[in-house]
Design an enzyme around this catalytic site. Structure first.
Site, mmCIF file in Angstrom:
data_model
loop_
_atom_site.group_PDB
_atom_site.id
_atom_site.type_symbol
_atom_site.label_atom_id
_atom_site.label_comp_id
_atom_site.label_asym_id
_atom_site.label_seq_id
_atom_site.Cartn_x
_atom_site.Cartn_y
_atom_site.Cartn_z
ATOM 1 N N LYS A 14 -1.166 -3.954 -0.948
ATOM 2 C CA LYS A 14 -1.090 -2.602 -1.521
ATOM 3 C C LYS A 14 -2.304 -2.322 -2.424
ATOM 4 O O LYS A 14 -2.950 -1.290 -2.295
ATOM 5 C CB LYS A 14 0.213 -2.431 -2.319
ATOM 6 C CG LYS A 14 1.487 -2.663 -1.515
ATOM 7 C CD LYS A 14 2.744 -2.435 -2.338
ATOM 8 C CE LYS A 14 2.939 -3.432 -3.456
ATOM 9 N NZ LYS A 14 3.361 -4.780 -3.019
ATOM 10 N N ARG A 134 -3.406 -15.210 -12.106
ATOM 11 C CA ARG A 134 -2.159 -14.455 -12.310
ATOM 12 C C ARG A 134 -0.994 -15.417 -12.332
ATOM 13 O O ARG A 134 -0.751 -16.141 -11.362
ATOM 14 C CB ARG A 134 -1.996 -13.418 -11.182
ATOM 15 C CG ARG A 134 -2.461 -12.042 -11.606
ATOM 16 C CD ARG A 134 -2.292 -11.044 -10.518
ATOM 17 N NE ARG A 134 -0.902 -10.792 -10.148
ATOM 18 C CZ ARG A 134 -0.505 -9.826 -9.343
ATOM 19 N NH1 ARG A 134 -1.391 -9.006 -8.854
ATOM 20 N NH2 ARG A 134 0.773 -9.674 -9.040
HETATM 21 P P1 B4P Z 1 -2.720 -7.349 -2.994
HETATM 22 O O1 B4P Z 1 -3.341 -6.160 -2.371
HETATM 23 O O2 B4P Z 1 -3.209 -7.643 -4.379
HETATM 24 O O3 B4P Z 1 -1.138 -7.328 -3.060
HETATM 25 P P2 B4P Z 1 -0.061 -6.362 -3.692
HETATM 26 O O4 B4P Z 1 0.792 -5.949 -2.532
HETATM 27 O O5 B4P Z 1 -0.710 -5.264 -4.485
HETATM 28 O O6 B4P Z 1 0.665 -7.374 -4.718
HETATM 29 P P3 B4P Z 1 1.912 -7.414 -5.712
HETATM 30 O O7 B4P Z 1 3.098 -6.717 -5.127
HETATM 31 O O8 B4P Z 1 2.070 -8.847 -6.065
HETATM 32 O O9 B4P Z 1 1.474 -6.776 -7.047
HETATM 33 P P4 B4P Z 1 1.968 -5.778 -8.188
HETATM 34 O O10 B4P Z 1 0.808 -5.788 -9.109
HETATM 35 O O11 B4P Z 1 2.403 -4.472 -7.624
HETATM 36 O O12 B4P Z 1 -2.996 -8.576 -2.018
HETATM 37 C C1 B4P Z 1 -2.554 -9.884 -2.302
HETATM 38 C C2 B4P Z 1 -3.607 -10.890 -1.860
HETATM 39 O O13 B4P Z 1 -3.808 -10.808 -0.442
HETATM 40 C C3 B4P Z 1 -4.971 -10.665 -2.489
HETATM 41 O O14 B4P Z 1 -5.500 -11.896 -2.868
HETATM 42 C C4 B4P Z 1 -5.801 -10.027 -1.369
HETATM 43 O O15 B4P Z 1 -7.169 -10.352 -1.471
HETATM 44 C C5 B4P Z 1 -5.182 -10.639 -0.113
HETATM 45 N N1 B4P Z 1 -5.239 -9.747 1.041
HETATM 46 C C6 B4P Z 1 -5.029 -8.408 1.040
HETATM 47 N N2 B4P Z 1 -5.160 -7.905 2.303
HETATM 48 C C7 B4P Z 1 -5.431 -8.988 3.124
HETATM 49 C C8 B4P Z 1 -5.663 -9.122 4.535
HETATM 50 N N3 B4P Z 1 -5.645 -8.076 5.379
HETATM 51 N N4 B4P Z 1 -5.875 -10.363 5.018
HETATM 52 C C9 B4P Z 1 -5.913 -11.441 4.196
HETATM 53 N N5 B4P Z 1 -5.716 -11.369 2.830
HETATM 54 C C10 B4P Z 1 -5.492 -10.159 2.308
HETATM 55 O O16 B4P Z 1 3.267 -6.415 -8.911
HETATM 56 C C11 B4P Z 1 3.250 -7.535 -9.788
HETATM 57 C C12 B4P Z 1 4.526 -7.596 -10.660
HETATM 58 O O17 B4P Z 1 4.541 -6.480 -11.606
HETATM 59 C C13 B4P Z 1 5.879 -7.466 -9.951
HETATM 60 O O18 B4P Z 1 6.339 -8.698 -9.433
HETATM 61 C C14 B4P Z 1 6.799 -6.921 -11.095
HETATM 62 O O19 B4P Z 1 7.233 -7.954 -11.961
HETATM 63 C C15 B4P Z 1 5.876 -6.004 -11.875
HETATM 64 N N6 B4P Z 1 5.997 -4.593 -11.426
HETATM 65 C C16 B4P Z 1 4.997 -3.878 -10.811
HETATM 66 N N7 B4P Z 1 5.434 -2.637 -10.512
HETATM 67 C C17 B4P Z 1 6.721 -2.557 -10.934
HETATM 68 C C18 B4P Z 1 7.720 -1.522 -10.882
HETATM 69 N N8 B4P Z 1 7.475 -0.321 -10.300
HETATM 70 N N9 B4P Z 1 8.948 -1.779 -11.406
HETATM 71 C C19 B4P Z 1 9.212 -2.951 -11.975
HETATM 72 N N10 B4P Z 1 8.328 -3.979 -12.057
HETATM 73 C C20 B4P Z 1 7.077 -3.794 -11.541
#
Ligand code: B4P
Length: 194
Positions: A14, A134
Protein backbone atom coordinates in the site's frame (compact mmCIF):
# COMPACT_ATOMS: atom_id res chain seq x y z
CA UNK A 1 -13.12 15.21 -6.31
CA UNK A 2 -11.73 11.71 -6.62
CA UNK A 3 -11.20 9.73 -3.41
CA UNK A 4 -9.83 6.23 -3.16
CA UNK A 5 -8.74 3.66 -0.61
CA UNK A 6 -5.71 1.47 -1.22
CA UNK A 7 -6.54 -1.66 0.69
CA UNK A 8 -4.73 -4.89 1.55
CA UNK A 9 -3.01 -6.91 4.27
CA UNK A 10 0.18 -5.79 6.03
CA UNK A 11 3.05 -5.71 3.55
CA UNK A 12 0.83 -5.86 0.46
CA UNK A 13 2.47 -2.73 -0.95
CA UNK A 14 0.00 0.00 0.00
CA UNK A 15 2.71 2.46 1.03
CA UNK A 16 4.90 1.59 -1.96
CA UNK A 17 2.12 2.07 -4.53
CA UNK A 18 0.64 5.13 -2.80
CA UNK A 19 3.81 7.13 -3.35
CA UNK A 20 3.61 6.54 -7.11
CA UNK A 21 -0.16 7.11 -7.31
CA UNK A 22 -0.18 10.47 -5.52
CA UNK A 23 2.54 11.69 -7.87
CA UNK A 24 0.60 10.65 -10.98
CA UNK A 25 -2.90 11.76 -9.93
CA UNK A 26 -2.11 14.73 -7.64
CA UNK A 27 -4.04 13.23 -4.73
CA UNK A 28 -3.34 14.02 -1.08
CA UNK A 29 -1.77 10.93 0.53
CA UNK A 30 -3.17 10.09 3.97
CA UNK A 31 -1.35 7.12 5.51
CA UNK A 32 -2.42 6.42 9.07
CA UNK A 33 0.66 4.20 9.52
CA UNK A 34 2.97 7.10 8.57
CA UNK A 35 1.00 9.59 10.68
CA UNK A 36 1.22 7.29 13.70
CA UNK A 37 4.96 6.70 13.19
CA UNK A 38 5.48 10.51 13.04
CA UNK A 39 3.71 10.83 16.40
CA UNK A 40 5.95 8.07 17.80
CA UNK A 41 9.11 9.77 16.51
CA UNK A 42 7.93 13.05 18.06
CA UNK A 43 7.31 11.19 21.36
CA UNK A 44 3.88 12.85 21.69
CA UNK A 45 1.26 11.46 24.11
CA UNK A 46 -0.67 10.10 21.07
CA UNK A 47 2.53 8.47 19.79
CA UNK A 48 3.26 6.87 23.16
CA UNK A 49 -0.26 5.41 23.25
CA UNK A 50 -0.05 4.21 19.62
CA UNK A 51 3.31 2.52 20.14
CA UNK A 52 1.85 0.20 22.78
CA UNK A 53 -0.68 -1.18 20.25
CA UNK A 54 1.62 -1.24 17.21
CA UNK A 55 4.37 -3.14 19.05
CA UNK A 56 1.86 -5.93 19.72
CA UNK A 57 0.56 -5.97 16.13
CA UNK A 58 -2.80 -4.59 17.25
CA UNK A 59 -4.83 -1.72 15.84
CA UNK A 60 -4.65 1.70 17.44
CA UNK A 61 -8.12 2.61 18.87
CA UNK A 62 -10.64 3.88 16.29
CA UNK A 63 -11.24 7.25 17.99
CA UNK A 64 -7.52 8.12 17.85
CA UNK A 65 -7.18 7.29 14.15
CA UNK A 66 -10.49 8.87 13.11
CA UNK A 67 -9.52 12.10 14.96
CA UNK A 68 -6.22 12.17 13.07
CA UNK A 69 -7.94 11.75 9.69
CA UNK A 70 -10.54 14.39 10.56
CA UNK A 71 -7.86 17.01 11.21
CA UNK A 72 -5.93 16.02 8.06
CA UNK A 73 -9.07 16.52 5.94
CA UNK A 74 -9.58 19.93 7.57
CA UNK A 75 -5.97 20.85 6.78
CA UNK A 76 -6.51 20.35 3.02
CA UNK A 77 -9.59 22.42 2.12
CA UNK A 78 -8.63 22.83 -1.56
CA UNK A 79 -7.72 19.19 -2.27
CA UNK A 80 -8.90 17.66 -5.54
CA UNK A 81 -8.89 14.18 -3.99
CA UNK A 82 -7.48 11.94 -1.29
CA UNK A 83 -5.72 8.59 -1.31
CA UNK A 84 -6.36 6.75 1.96
CA UNK A 85 -3.54 4.26 2.67
CA UNK A 86 -4.02 1.85 5.57
CA UNK A 87 -7.31 3.53 6.51
CA UNK A 88 -10.08 2.53 7.14
CA UNK A 89 -8.99 -0.63 8.96
CA UNK A 90 -12.28 -1.35 10.76
CA UNK A 91 -15.93 -1.02 9.75
CA UNK A 92 -16.32 1.72 12.40
CA UNK A 93 -13.51 3.66 10.70
CA UNK A 94 -15.19 3.15 7.30
CA UNK A 95 -18.51 4.46 8.60
CA UNK A 96 -16.77 7.47 10.17
CA UNK A 97 -14.89 8.18 6.92
CA UNK A 98 -18.12 8.05 4.88
CA UNK A 99 -19.67 10.60 7.27
CA UNK A 100 -16.65 12.92 7.21
CA UNK A 101 -16.60 12.89 3.40
CA UNK A 102 -20.38 13.40 3.21
CA UNK A 103 -19.93 16.58 5.28
CA UNK A 104 -17.62 17.76 2.48
CA UNK A 105 -20.24 16.72 -0.11
CA UNK A 106 -18.01 13.98 -1.48
CA UNK A 107 -17.49 10.21 -1.05
CA UNK A 108 -15.18 7.25 -1.75
CA UNK A 109 -15.09 6.45 -5.48
CA UNK A 110 -12.89 3.35 -5.43
CA UNK A 111 -11.43 0.76 -3.06
CA UNK A 112 -8.52 -1.04 -4.78
CA UNK A 113 -7.71 -4.25 -2.86
CA UNK A 114 -4.20 -5.70 -3.29
CA UNK A 115 -4.14 -9.52 -3.25
CA UNK A 116 -0.88 -11.13 -2.08
CA UNK A 117 -0.25 -14.64 -0.65
CA UNK A 118 0.64 -14.89 3.04
CA UNK A 119 3.98 -16.51 2.21
CA UNK A 120 5.02 -13.50 0.09
CA UNK A 121 3.75 -11.04 2.72
CA UNK A 122 5.84 -12.63 5.48
CA UNK A 123 8.91 -12.57 3.25
CA UNK A 124 8.43 -8.85 2.46
CA UNK A 125 7.78 -7.81 6.06
CA UNK A 126 10.74 -9.69 7.56
CA UNK A 127 12.90 -8.27 4.80
CA UNK A 128 11.72 -4.72 5.56
CA UNK A 129 12.28 -5.35 9.29
CA UNK A 130 15.97 -6.00 8.62
CA UNK A 131 16.48 -2.66 6.89
CA UNK A 132 13.90 -0.23 8.32
CA UNK A 133 14.19 -1.07 12.00
CA UNK A 134 10.37 -1.05 12.23
CA UNK A 135 9.64 -2.90 15.45
CA UNK A 136 6.40 -4.41 14.13
CA UNK A 137 8.29 -6.06 11.23
CA UNK A 138 11.08 -7.76 13.17
CA UNK A 139 9.15 -10.35 15.17
CA UNK A 140 7.36 -13.23 13.36
CA UNK A 141 4.80 -13.53 16.21
CA UNK A 142 3.85 -9.83 15.85
CA UNK A 143 3.51 -10.25 12.07
CA UNK A 144 1.25 -13.27 12.67
CA UNK A 145 -0.91 -11.21 15.07
CA UNK A 146 -1.25 -8.47 12.40
CA UNK A 147 -2.61 -11.06 9.93
CA UNK A 148 -5.15 -12.28 12.50
CA UNK A 149 -6.25 -8.68 13.17
CA UNK A 150 -6.48 -8.08 9.41
CA UNK A 151 -8.74 -11.11 8.89
CA UNK A 152 -11.00 -10.37 11.85
CA UNK A 153 -11.21 -6.57 11.87
CA UNK A 154 -10.01 -5.18 8.53
CA UNK A 155 -11.23 -7.63 5.86
CA UNK A 156 -14.92 -6.72 6.61
CA UNK A 157 -14.17 -3.17 5.38
CA UNK A 158 -14.01 -4.62 1.84
CA UNK A 159 -17.60 -5.90 2.24
CA UNK A 160 -18.70 -2.42 3.34
CA UNK A 161 -17.49 -0.93 0.02
CA UNK A 162 -18.54 -3.97 -2.06
CA UNK A 163 -22.08 -3.21 -0.95
CA UNK A 164 -21.56 0.31 -2.37
CA UNK A 165 -20.16 -1.14 -5.65
CA UNK A 166 -16.78 0.55 -5.14
CA UNK A 167 -14.60 -2.57 -4.78
CA UNK A 168 -11.92 -3.72 -7.29
CA UNK A 169 -9.27 -6.43 -6.72
CA UNK A 170 -5.71 -6.03 -7.98
CA UNK A 171 -3.16 -8.85 -8.19
CA UNK A 172 -0.46 -7.51 -5.83
CA UNK A 173 2.42 -9.80 -6.87
CA UNK A 174 4.88 -8.99 -9.66
CA UNK A 175 7.07 -5.94 -10.19
CA UNK A 176 6.13 -2.64 -8.56
CA UNK A 177 5.52 -1.12 -12.01
CA UNK A 178 3.29 -4.01 -13.16
CA UNK A 179 1.12 -3.62 -10.07
CA UNK A 180 1.11 0.18 -10.45
CA UNK A 181 -0.18 -0.13 -14.03
CA UNK A 182 -3.04 -2.37 -12.93
CA UNK A 183 -4.09 0.08 -10.20
CA UNK A 184 -3.93 2.93 -12.74
CA UNK A 185 -6.25 0.98 -15.06
CA UNK A 186 -8.79 0.62 -12.24
CA UNK A 187 -8.51 4.33 -11.39
CA UNK A 188 -8.82 5.49 -15.01
CA UNK A 189 -11.80 3.22 -15.52
CA UNK A 190 -13.51 4.57 -12.40
CA UNK A 191 -12.75 8.19 -13.33
CA UNK A 192 -14.27 7.70 -16.79
CA UNK A 193 -17.52 6.54 -15.26
CA UNK A 194 -17.85 9.34 -12.69
P1 B4P B 1 4.55 -1.57 2.06
O1 B4P B 1 4.13 -0.87 0.82
O2 B4P B 1 5.34 -0.73 3.00
O3 B4P B 1 3.37 -2.23 2.89
P2 B4P B 1 2.06 -1.69 3.58
O4 B4P B 1 0.96 -2.48 2.95
O5 B4P B 1 1.96 -0.19 3.48
O6 B4P B 1 2.36 -2.08 5.12
P3 B4P B 1 1.63 -2.08 6.54
O7 B4P B 1 0.20 -2.49 6.42
O8 B4P B 1 2.51 -2.90 7.41
O9 B4P B 1 1.77 -0.66 7.14
P4 B4P B 1 0.96 0.46 7.92
O10 B4P B 1 1.98 1.52 8.07
O11 B4P B 1 -0.31 0.80 7.23
O12 B4P B 1 5.38 -2.85 1.59
C1 B4P B 1 5.95 -3.75 2.51
C2 B4P B 1 7.31 -4.22 2.00
O13 B4P B 1 7.16 -4.91 0.75
C3 B4P B 1 8.28 -3.08 1.73
O14 B4P B 1 9.54 -3.44 2.20
C4 B4P B 1 8.28 -2.95 0.20
O15 B4P B 1 9.52 -2.49 -0.29
C5 B4P B 1 8.01 -4.38 -0.26
N1 B4P B 1 7.27 -4.44 -1.51
C6 B4P B 1 6.24 -3.64 -1.89
N2 B4P B 1 5.79 -3.99 -3.13
C7 B4P B 1 6.55 -5.08 -3.52
C8 B4P B 1 6.57 -5.91 -4.70
N3 B4P B 1 5.73 -5.71 -5.73
N4 B4P B 1 7.45 -6.93 -4.74
C9 B4P B 1 8.32 -7.14 -3.72
N5 B4P B 1 8.36 -6.37 -2.57
C10 B4P B 1 7.50 -5.35 -2.49
O16 B4P B 1 0.54 -0.12 9.37
C11 B4P B 1 1.43 -0.34 10.46
C12 B4P B 1 0.68 -0.44 11.81
O17 B4P B 1 0.10 0.86 12.15
C13 B4P B 1 -0.53 -1.38 11.88
O18 B4P B 1 -0.16 -2.71 12.15
C14 B4P B 1 -1.37 -0.75 13.04
O19 B4P B 1 -0.87 -1.12 14.31
C15 B4P B 1 -1.15 0.74 12.86
N6 B4P B 1 -2.23 1.37 12.06
C16 B4P B 1 -2.06 1.93 10.82
N7 B4P B 1 -3.24 2.39 10.35
C17 B4P B 1 -4.18 2.11 11.30
C18 B4P B 1 -5.60 2.33 11.39
N8 B4P B 1 -6.30 2.90 10.37
N9 B4P B 1 -6.25 1.92 12.51
C19 B4P B 1 -5.58 1.35 13.51
N10 B4P B 1 -4.25 1.11 13.50
C20 B4P B 1 -3.53 1.49 12.40
Amino acid sequence: MFNMILFGPPGSGKGTQSEKLVEKYGLIHLSTGNLLREEITGNTPLGQEAQRFMDKGQLVPDEVVIGMIDSCLENHPGATGFLFDGFPRTVAQAEALDKLLALKKTSINLLAALKVTEEELIKRLLNRGQTSGRRDDINAAVIHERFIVYTNETAPVAEHYKAQDKYRTIMGEGTIDEIFNKICEAIDDTMQNL
